[in-house]
Design an enzyme around this catalytic site. Structure first.
Site, PDB file in Angstrom:
ATOM      1  N   HIS A  97       0.826  -1.214   0.000  1.00 41.80           N
ATOM      2  CA  HIS A  97       0.000   0.000   0.000  1.00 41.80           C
ATOM      3  C   HIS A  97       0.864   1.270   0.000  1.00 41.80           C
ATOM      4  CE1 HIS A  97      -3.659  -2.264   0.992  1.00 41.80           C
ATOM      5  NE2 HIS A  97      -3.048  -2.805   2.027  1.00 41.80           N
TER       6      HIS A  97
HETATM    7  O1  RIB Z   1      -5.180   0.416   4.170  1.00 42.08           O
HETATM    8  C1  RIB Z   1      -3.788   0.401   4.104  1.00 42.08           C
HETATM    9  C2  RIB Z   1      -3.203   1.502   4.953  1.00 42.08           C
HETATM   10  O2  RIB Z   1      -3.576   1.312   6.310  1.00 42.08           O
HETATM   11  C3  RIB Z   1      -1.705   1.561   4.946  1.00 42.08           C
HETATM   12  O3  RIB Z   1      -1.290   2.905   5.029  1.00 42.08           O
HETATM   13  C4  RIB Z   1      -1.334   0.812   6.187  1.00 42.08           C
HETATM   14  O4  RIB Z   1      -0.068   1.190   6.682  1.00 42.08           O
HETATM   15  C5  RIB Z   1      -2.439   1.174   7.119  1.00 42.08           C
HETATM   16  O5  RIB Z   1      -2.144   2.386   7.733  1.00 42.08           O
END
Ligand code: RIB
Ligand code: CA
Length: 306
Positions: A239
């Site tokens: 992500h």
């Molecule tokens: O949904 C993914 C996000 O949520 C990423 O930034 C992960 O680190 C959590 O914070």
């Protein structure tokens, strides 16, 4: 060269994103700001300092808000990132400390000093960015771009069926950002669920970068285990690294410009919704990605680290 500040809640994939930025020859990292989400803001600040020290970077860390704009604080996501944020790696105190300026003031000052050049990449809940927008009406004009990891247009959520975690943890803050009229890019689950790393990928990273890559491999075990329990993915999502890569390689992403609002209450709280009646400026939402190229960039650049 992209001048970058990452607003972060480290967090395992946050650590991956920060080490990627440390390795990237086309990124000039100007500092980190911290936020709750995967851990508390206090722990996020400690972890951010620790990651920079591990990477040999002497850069400012500014502590951010402890609570969302309007909602009471959420319990950190310990089941995804571990109690301390780095899986099973134990807590360790950094040598340095955060600057006295808070995250929003630091962002405002840096946006003025690097007017038209600064890219801000929030990879946690958007509270600090919302505070910066509310404190300084010029903030969104001074930054070049805000590239957000968060949200989901067609993919559904990851913390509820409707919401992605970063938006869910402060929907009011996110709504301020999407309504700000700034140059906003959303790197959400529509693309990050297609960029996956496996256990073998982390073994390869550690083989080439025993120190920093080794640390990522260690923490990735916890993160991969969480993804196994979800059962939908062959590996873990990159992500936060994807958002950092979108800052320098927009050509690897296909975007759709849509006016967005955020649902702030009820069952669908945290959903990012296309709302033409809002008359808001379009957010460039990433809907397509050259996944292999993004992943290869991540693997190749991390291999440059010690
Ligand atoms: O949904 C993914 C996000 O949520 C990423 O930034 C992960 O680190 C959590 O914070
Ligand atoms: Ca994050």
């Amino acid at each position: 060269m992209t001048k970058l500040i990452i607003d972060t809640d480290p967090g395992i994939d946050d650590a991956m994103a920060i080490f990627y930025a440390a390795a990237a020859p086309d990124i000039e990292l100007l500092g980190l700001t911290t936020i709750f989400g995967n851990v508390t803001t206090k722990t996020a600040t400690r972890n951010a300092l620790r990651l920079l020290e591990k990477a040999g970077l002497d850069l400012p860390v500014a502590k951010g808000a402890d609570v969302p704009l309007m909602l009471p604080p959420f319990t950190p996501s310990a089941h995804v990132h571990g109690e301390e944020g780095f899986g099973d790696i134990p807590a360790e105190a950094p040598k340095g400390q955060a600057i006295t300026e808070d995250a929003a003031d630091f962002l405002i000052r840096m946006a003025r000093e690097h007017k038209g050049e600064l890219v801000v990449c929030p990879i946690g809940p958007l509270t600090n960015i919302a505070h910066a927008i509310q404190r300084d009406p010029e903030f969104v004009k001074n930054v070049k771009r805000i590239v957000i990891m968060g949200g989901s247009l067609e993919e559904g959520g990851n913390i509820t069926p409707y919401a992605e975690a970063n938006i869910y943890h402060d929907p009011h803050g996110a709504d301020v950002v999407f309504g700000s009229g700034g140059n906003i890019v959303m790197v959400g689950l529509d693309v990050t669920h297609r960029i996956l790393c496996t256990k073998e990928d982390f073994t390869s990273i550690a083989g080439q970068s025993p120190d920093l890559g080794g640390m990522l491999q260690e923490m990735s075990k916890f993160y991969l285990h969480f993804y196994e329990t979800v059962g939908k993915f062959d590996g873990c999502s990159l992500h936060d690294p994807a958002a950092v890569i979108a800052c320098t390689h927009p050509e690897l992403f296909e975007t759709r410009s849509v006016p967005l609002t955020v649902t702030c209450e009820g069952e669908e709280s945290g959903a990012t919704v296309v709302d033409p009646e809002s008359l808001r400026a379009g957010t460039a939402v990433c809907m397509g990605v050259q996944s292999e190229k993004v992943k290869n960039l991540f693997l190749q650049r991390l291999a440059l680290l010690p």
